[in-house]
Design a protein around this motif. Structure first.
Motif, PDB file in Angstrom:
ATOM      1  N   ILE A 111     -20.115  34.051  63.230  1.00 41.06           N
ATOM      2  CA  ILE A 111     -19.077  33.151  63.738  1.00 41.06           C
ATOM      3  C   ILE A 111     -19.705  31.969  64.463  1.00 41.06           C
ATOM      4  CG2 ILE A 111     -17.168  32.941  65.388  1.00 41.06           C
ATOM      5  CD1 ILE A 111     -16.453  35.856  64.748  1.00 41.06           C
ATOM      6  N   GLN A 118     -21.351  29.423  62.137  1.00 42.53           N
ATOM      7  CA  GLN A 118     -20.398  28.553  61.461  1.00 42.53           C
ATOM      8  C   GLN A 118     -19.891  27.471  62.401  1.00 42.53           C
ATOM      9  OE1 GLN A 118     -19.809  28.856  58.100  1.00 42.53           O
ATOM     10  NE2 GLN A 118     -21.437  30.346  58.321  1.00 42.53           N
ATOM     11  N   ASN A 169     -26.728  27.668  59.585  1.00 41.09           N
ATOM     12  CA  ASN A 169     -26.470  28.746  58.653  1.00 41.09           C
ATOM     13  C   ASN A 169     -27.772  29.443  58.296  1.00 41.09           C
ATOM     14  OD1 ASN A 169     -26.128  30.016  55.915  1.00 41.09           O
ATOM     15  ND2 ASN A 169     -24.027  29.368  56.291  1.00 41.09           N
ATOM     16  N   ARG A 171     -17.702  22.547  60.474  1.00 41.63           N
ATOM     17  CA  ARG A 171     -18.077  23.828  59.899  1.00 41.63           C
ATOM     18  C   ARG A 171     -18.745  23.548  58.556  1.00 41.63           C
ATOM     19  NH1 ARG A 171     -16.678  24.556  64.398  1.00 41.63           N
ATOM     20  NH2 ARG A 171     -15.125  26.023  65.213  1.00 41.63           N
ATOM     21  N   SER A 194     -15.532  29.049  56.398  1.00 36.35           N
ATOM     22  CA  SER A 194     -15.616  28.972  57.858  1.00 36.35           C
ATOM     23  C   SER A 194     -14.519  28.069  58.426  1.00 36.35           C
ATOM     24  CB  SER A 194     -16.996  28.486  58.288  1.00 36.35           C
ATOM     25  OG  SER A 194     -17.292  27.220  57.741  1.00 36.35           O
ATOM     26  N   SER A 232     -11.618  29.540  60.875  1.00 36.40           N
ATOM     27  CA  SER A 232     -11.416  28.906  62.176  1.00 36.40           C
ATOM     28  C   SER A 232      -9.945  28.597  62.415  1.00 36.40           C
ATOM     29  CB  SER A 232     -12.242  27.620  62.269  1.00 36.40           C
ATOM     30  OG  SER A 232     -13.623  27.894  62.306  1.00 36.40           O
TER      31      SER A 232
END
Length: 316
Positions: free
Chosen positions: A52, A55, A60, A227, A232, A236
Protein backbone atom coordinates in the motif's frame (compact mmCIF):
# COMPACT_ATOMS: atom_id res chain seq x y z
CA UNK A 1 5.45 -16.16 13.30
CA UNK A 2 2.37 -14.92 15.12
CA UNK A 3 -0.69 -16.06 13.17
CA UNK A 4 -2.13 -12.56 13.47
CA UNK A 5 0.68 -11.29 11.24
CA UNK A 6 -0.31 -13.63 8.41
CA UNK A 7 -3.38 -13.21 6.18
CA UNK A 8 -5.19 -15.45 3.73
CA UNK A 9 -6.17 -14.30 0.24
CA UNK A 10 -9.69 -13.29 1.24
CA UNK A 11 -8.44 -11.18 4.15
CA UNK A 12 -5.98 -9.41 1.86
CA UNK A 13 -8.76 -8.83 -0.69
CA UNK A 14 -10.92 -7.22 1.99
CA UNK A 15 -8.04 -5.05 3.17
CA UNK A 16 -7.25 -3.79 -0.34
CA UNK A 17 -10.88 -3.65 -1.50
CA UNK A 18 -10.14 -5.95 -4.43
CA UNK A 19 -11.30 -9.38 -5.49
CA UNK A 20 -9.69 -12.59 -4.28
CA UNK A 21 -8.61 -13.42 -7.85
CA UNK A 22 -6.80 -10.09 -8.09
CA UNK A 23 -4.82 -10.98 -4.96
CA UNK A 24 -3.69 -14.20 -6.62
CA UNK A 25 -2.74 -12.20 -9.73
CA UNK A 26 -0.64 -9.76 -7.68
CA UNK A 27 1.20 -12.65 -6.03
CA UNK A 28 1.73 -14.43 -9.34
CA UNK A 29 3.19 -11.28 -10.91
CA UNK A 30 5.53 -10.74 -7.96
CA UNK A 31 3.97 -7.47 -6.85
CA UNK A 32 2.86 -8.91 -3.51
CA UNK A 33 5.01 -11.52 -1.69
CA UNK A 34 3.17 -14.70 -0.76
CA UNK A 35 3.92 -18.24 0.37
CA UNK A 36 2.14 -21.55 0.83
CA UNK A 37 1.25 -23.20 4.14
CA UNK A 38 0.13 -26.59 2.98
CA UNK A 39 -2.08 -25.76 0.02
CA UNK A 40 -3.18 -22.38 1.36
CA UNK A 41 -1.74 -19.06 0.23
CA UNK A 42 -0.57 -16.83 3.06
CA UNK A 43 0.60 -13.22 2.91
CA UNK A 44 2.28 -11.31 5.70
CA UNK A 45 0.33 -8.26 6.80
CA UNK A 46 3.55 -6.25 6.85
CA UNK A 47 3.98 -6.99 3.13
CA UNK A 48 0.42 -5.83 2.45
CA UNK A 49 1.10 -2.58 4.29
CA UNK A 50 4.36 -2.15 2.40
CA UNK A 51 2.52 -2.71 -0.89
CA UNK A 52 0.00 0.00 0.00
CA UNK A 53 2.76 2.44 0.94
CA UNK A 54 4.74 1.67 -2.23
CA UNK A 55 1.70 2.51 -4.35
CA UNK A 56 1.23 5.79 -2.47
CA UNK A 57 4.79 6.93 -3.08
CA UNK A 58 5.10 5.65 -6.62
CA UNK A 59 7.90 3.35 -5.48
CA UNK A 60 7.32 -0.15 -6.80
CA UNK A 61 9.56 -2.99 -5.66
CA UNK A 62 8.63 -5.10 -8.61
CA UNK A 63 9.58 -2.35 -11.05
CA UNK A 64 12.92 -1.97 -9.26
CA UNK A 65 13.61 -5.70 -9.56
CA UNK A 66 12.80 -5.56 -13.27
CA UNK A 67 15.10 -2.61 -13.80
CA UNK A 68 17.88 -4.56 -12.09
CA UNK A 69 17.21 -7.51 -14.38
CA UNK A 70 17.42 -5.28 -17.43
CA UNK A 71 20.63 -3.69 -16.23
CA UNK A 72 22.16 -7.16 -15.96
CA UNK A 73 21.53 -7.86 -19.64
CA UNK A 74 22.57 -4.44 -20.88
CA UNK A 75 25.93 -2.95 -21.70
CA UNK A 76 26.14 0.83 -21.89
CA UNK A 77 22.33 1.01 -21.84
CA UNK A 78 21.71 -1.23 -24.84
CA UNK A 79 20.40 -4.78 -25.10
CA UNK A 80 23.44 -7.02 -24.93
CA UNK A 81 22.25 -10.16 -26.66
CA UNK A 82 19.95 -11.18 -29.50
CA UNK A 83 18.74 -13.86 -27.10
CA UNK A 84 17.18 -11.23 -24.83
CA UNK A 85 13.68 -9.85 -25.44
CA UNK A 86 12.55 -7.01 -23.19
CA UNK A 87 8.84 -6.22 -23.45
CA UNK A 88 7.79 -2.93 -21.86
CA UNK A 89 4.27 -1.98 -20.80
CA UNK A 90 1.86 -2.43 -17.93
CA UNK A 91 -1.06 -4.50 -19.20
CA UNK A 92 -1.67 -8.17 -18.39
CA UNK A 93 -1.83 -8.86 -22.13
CA UNK A 94 1.94 -8.41 -22.25
CA UNK A 95 2.48 -10.90 -19.42
CA UNK A 96 0.52 -13.49 -21.38
CA UNK A 97 2.39 -12.64 -24.59
CA UNK A 98 5.67 -13.19 -22.71
CA UNK A 99 4.57 -16.66 -21.64
CA UNK A 100 3.60 -17.57 -25.21
CA UNK A 101 7.00 -16.44 -26.49
CA UNK A 102 8.76 -18.59 -23.88
CA UNK A 103 6.62 -21.57 -24.85
CA UNK A 104 7.36 -21.16 -28.57
CA UNK A 105 11.03 -20.14 -28.49
CA UNK A 106 13.09 -22.11 -26.00
CA UNK A 107 16.39 -20.24 -26.38
CA UNK A 108 15.00 -16.73 -25.79
CA UNK A 109 15.07 -15.02 -22.40
CA UNK A 110 11.97 -12.82 -22.04
CA UNK A 111 12.07 -9.94 -19.54
CA UNK A 112 9.28 -7.51 -18.65
CA UNK A 113 9.59 -3.82 -17.83
CA UNK A 114 6.48 -2.41 -16.18
CA UNK A 115 6.54 1.30 -17.08
CA UNK A 116 4.33 3.86 -18.82
CA UNK A 117 3.91 4.38 -22.56
CA UNK A 118 5.86 7.62 -22.94
CA UNK A 119 8.90 6.14 -21.18
CA UNK A 120 8.50 2.97 -23.26
CA UNK A 121 8.91 4.85 -26.54
CA UNK A 122 11.91 6.77 -25.22
CA UNK A 123 13.55 3.49 -24.16
CA UNK A 124 12.74 1.87 -27.51
CA UNK A 125 14.47 4.76 -29.28
CA UNK A 126 17.55 4.28 -27.08
CA UNK A 127 17.66 0.47 -27.62
CA UNK A 128 16.98 -0.22 -23.95
CA UNK A 129 14.00 -2.46 -24.72
CA UNK A 130 12.96 -4.68 -27.63
CA UNK A 131 9.31 -3.74 -28.12
CA UNK A 132 6.62 -2.00 -26.15
CA UNK A 133 2.97 -1.13 -25.82
CA UNK A 134 1.48 2.34 -26.20
CA UNK A 135 -1.85 4.05 -25.52
CA UNK A 136 -0.98 7.73 -25.94
CA UNK A 137 -3.72 10.11 -27.05
CA UNK A 138 -2.79 13.19 -29.06
CA UNK A 139 -5.24 16.01 -28.45
CA UNK A 140 -4.47 17.90 -31.65
CA UNK A 141 -5.06 15.01 -34.07
CA UNK A 142 -7.52 13.10 -31.84
CA UNK A 143 -5.59 9.91 -32.55
CA UNK A 144 -3.70 7.30 -30.56
CA UNK A 145 0.00 6.44 -30.67
CA UNK A 146 1.06 7.38 -34.22
CA UNK A 147 2.02 10.99 -33.48
CA UNK A 148 3.99 10.02 -30.37
CA UNK A 149 5.88 7.23 -32.13
CA UNK A 150 6.84 9.64 -34.92
CA UNK A 151 8.05 12.27 -32.46
CA UNK A 152 9.82 10.04 -29.94
CA UNK A 153 11.47 7.73 -32.49
CA UNK A 154 12.63 10.19 -35.16
CA UNK A 155 14.15 8.57 -38.21
CA UNK A 156 13.13 5.08 -37.10
CA UNK A 157 10.38 3.28 -39.00
CA UNK A 158 8.03 1.36 -36.71
CA UNK A 159 4.95 -0.76 -37.07
CA UNK A 160 1.91 -0.39 -34.81
CA UNK A 161 0.07 -3.68 -34.23
CA UNK A 162 -3.21 -3.56 -32.34
CA UNK A 163 -3.59 -5.59 -29.17
CA UNK A 164 -6.97 -4.36 -27.96
CA UNK A 165 -9.28 -1.44 -27.37
CA UNK A 166 -9.93 -0.51 -23.75
CA UNK A 167 -12.37 1.87 -22.10
CA UNK A 168 -10.82 4.67 -20.06
CA UNK A 169 -12.91 6.40 -17.44
CA UNK A 170 -13.31 7.68 -13.91
CA UNK A 171 -13.09 5.50 -10.80
CA UNK A 172 -15.50 6.91 -8.21
CA UNK A 173 -16.98 5.74 -4.91
CA UNK A 174 -20.01 3.49 -5.13
CA UNK A 175 -23.05 5.51 -6.15
CA UNK A 176 -20.87 8.37 -7.47
CA UNK A 177 -21.73 10.70 -4.54
CA UNK A 178 -20.12 13.74 -6.19
CA UNK A 179 -21.88 13.10 -9.53
CA UNK A 180 -18.59 13.15 -11.45
CA UNK A 181 -19.20 12.77 -15.18
CA UNK A 182 -17.12 15.34 -17.07
CA UNK A 183 -13.65 16.88 -17.04
CA UNK A 184 -15.10 20.10 -15.62
CA UNK A 185 -16.30 18.16 -12.57
CA UNK A 186 -12.66 17.67 -11.54
CA UNK A 187 -12.33 21.33 -10.46
CA UNK A 188 -15.03 20.93 -7.82
CA UNK A 189 -13.37 22.06 -4.56
CA UNK A 190 -15.05 19.17 -2.73
CA UNK A 191 -13.49 16.61 -5.09
CA UNK A 192 -9.97 15.22 -4.68
CA UNK A 193 -8.24 13.26 -7.44
CA UNK A 194 -5.77 10.38 -7.30
CA UNK A 195 -3.54 10.85 -10.34
CA UNK A 196 -1.29 8.56 -12.40
CA UNK A 197 2.45 9.09 -12.73
CA UNK A 198 3.96 11.21 -15.50
CA UNK A 199 4.66 9.20 -18.63
CA UNK A 200 1.69 6.86 -18.28
CA UNK A 201 -0.90 6.88 -21.06
CA UNK A 202 -3.66 7.63 -18.57
CA UNK A 203 -1.81 10.69 -17.19
CA UNK A 204 -1.21 12.00 -20.71
CA UNK A 205 -4.88 11.52 -21.57
CA UNK A 206 -5.87 13.54 -18.51
CA UNK A 207 -3.37 16.31 -19.21
CA UNK A 208 -4.34 16.53 -22.86
CA UNK A 209 -8.04 16.71 -21.96
CA UNK A 210 -7.34 19.44 -19.40
CA UNK A 211 -5.46 21.40 -22.06
CA UNK A 212 -8.27 20.93 -24.59
CA UNK A 213 -10.83 22.13 -22.06
CA UNK A 214 -8.72 25.06 -20.81
CA UNK A 215 -8.59 23.61 -17.29
CA UNK A 216 -5.57 24.39 -15.14
CA UNK A 217 -4.20 21.47 -13.15
CA UNK A 218 -3.62 23.91 -10.27
CA UNK A 219 -7.39 24.05 -9.84
CA UNK A 220 -7.65 20.29 -9.28
CA UNK A 221 -7.35 19.17 -5.68
CA UNK A 222 -4.92 16.27 -5.29
CA UNK A 223 -3.44 16.58 -8.80
CA UNK A 224 0.08 15.93 -7.47
CA UNK A 225 -0.94 12.74 -5.61
CA UNK A 226 0.27 9.92 -7.84
CA UNK A 227 -0.09 6.15 -8.05
CA UNK A 228 1.76 3.94 -10.52
CA UNK A 229 -0.94 1.56 -11.76
CA UNK A 230 -4.63 1.39 -12.59
CA UNK A 231 -5.10 -1.02 -9.71
CA UNK A 232 -3.47 1.21 -7.11
CA UNK A 233 -5.61 4.19 -8.24
CA UNK A 234 -8.82 2.16 -8.05
CA UNK A 235 -7.88 0.71 -4.65
CA UNK A 236 -7.11 4.19 -3.33
CA UNK A 237 -10.55 5.38 -4.35
CA UNK A 238 -12.12 2.32 -2.74
CA UNK A 239 -10.28 3.10 0.51
CA UNK A 240 -11.51 6.70 0.47
CA UNK A 241 -8.11 8.29 -0.12
CA UNK A 242 -9.59 10.31 -2.99
CA UNK A 243 -12.90 10.89 -4.74
CA UNK A 244 -11.94 10.21 -8.34
CA UNK A 245 -9.17 8.59 -10.35
CA UNK A 246 -8.65 7.52 -13.93
CA UNK A 247 -8.04 4.07 -15.34
CA UNK A 248 -9.36 1.26 -17.50
CA UNK A 249 -12.68 -0.49 -17.01
CA UNK A 250 -11.14 -3.94 -16.60
CA UNK A 251 -9.56 -2.96 -13.27
CA UNK A 252 -12.80 -1.46 -12.00
CA UNK A 253 -14.31 -4.94 -12.28
CA UNK A 254 -11.66 -6.26 -9.88
CA UNK A 255 -12.01 -3.66 -7.13
CA UNK A 256 -14.85 -3.58 -4.62
CA UNK A 257 -16.69 -0.44 -3.59
CA UNK A 258 -16.22 1.67 -6.71
CA UNK A 259 -18.16 2.57 -9.84
CA UNK A 260 -16.76 3.20 -13.29
CA UNK A 261 -17.78 6.19 -15.41
CA UNK A 262 -16.75 5.57 -19.05
CA UNK A 263 -15.06 8.52 -20.76
CA UNK A 264 -13.16 7.44 -23.86
CA UNK A 265 -12.23 4.29 -25.75
CA UNK A 266 -8.48 3.98 -26.24
CA UNK A 267 -6.45 1.97 -28.70
CA UNK A 268 -3.76 -0.21 -27.14
CA UNK A 269 -1.02 -1.05 -29.63
CA UNK A 270 2.27 -2.93 -29.73
CA UNK A 271 5.18 -0.93 -31.21
CA UNK A 272 7.97 -2.79 -33.02
CA UNK A 273 10.82 -1.39 -35.09
CA UNK A 274 10.11 -2.22 -38.73
CA UNK A 275 13.61 -3.60 -39.32
CA UNK A 276 13.09 -6.12 -36.51
CA UNK A 277 10.19 -7.74 -38.33
CA UNK A 278 12.76 -9.48 -40.53
CA UNK A 279 14.00 -11.46 -37.52
CA UNK A 280 12.48 -14.86 -36.77
CA UNK A 281 11.66 -14.05 -33.15
CA UNK A 282 9.54 -11.05 -34.14
CA UNK A 283 7.83 -13.02 -36.88
CA UNK A 284 6.90 -15.54 -34.19
CA UNK A 285 5.59 -12.76 -31.93
CA UNK A 286 3.35 -11.48 -34.72
CA UNK A 287 2.13 -15.04 -35.40
CA UNK A 288 1.29 -15.45 -31.70
CA UNK A 289 -0.75 -12.24 -31.60
CA UNK A 290 -2.65 -13.29 -34.72
CA UNK A 291 -3.32 -16.80 -33.42
CA UNK A 292 -6.75 -18.04 -32.39
CA UNK A 293 -5.37 -19.42 -29.10
CA UNK A 294 -3.89 -16.09 -28.00
CA UNK A 295 -7.05 -14.18 -28.91
CA UNK A 296 -9.25 -16.63 -27.03
CA UNK A 297 -7.09 -16.36 -23.90
CA UNK A 298 -7.21 -12.56 -23.92
CA UNK A 299 -10.93 -12.59 -24.66
CA UNK A 300 -11.46 -14.74 -21.58
CA UNK A 301 -10.10 -11.98 -19.35
CA UNK A 302 -12.99 -9.57 -20.15
CA UNK A 303 -12.61 -5.81 -20.40
CA UNK A 304 -10.99 -5.86 -23.85
CA UNK A 305 -12.42 -5.25 -27.32
CA UNK A 306 -10.39 -7.44 -29.68
CA UNK A 307 -11.94 -6.39 -32.97
CA UNK A 308 -8.54 -5.46 -34.48
CA UNK A 309 -6.16 -7.72 -32.54
CA UNK A 310 -3.13 -8.53 -34.68
CA UNK A 311 -4.02 -5.90 -37.28
CA UNK A 312 -1.27 -3.59 -38.50
CA UNK A 313 -2.70 -0.16 -37.67
CA UNK A 314 0.09 1.95 -39.18
CA UNK A 315 3.68 2.21 -40.29
CA UNK A 316 5.62 5.28 -39.21
Amino acid sequence: MNSKESLNAMEVAELLNITKNTVYELVKRGELPGYKVGKKLRIDKADVNQYIESQKTGYNNKAVRRVKEIVQVKSENVISSSKDIIIAGQDQILDILSEYIKANISDIRVLRNNVGSYTNLYDLYNDRISLCSSHLWDGDSNTYNYEYVRRLLPGISCVLINLAYRMQGFYVAKGNPHNIKTWEDLINKNVSIINREKGSGTRILLDEKLRANNISSSNIKGYDIERNSHLSVASSIARGEGDVGMGIEKIALQVKGIDFIPIQEERYDLVIKKEDLNLDVYKTIVDIIESKEFKEEIDGLSGYDLRDIGKIIAYT
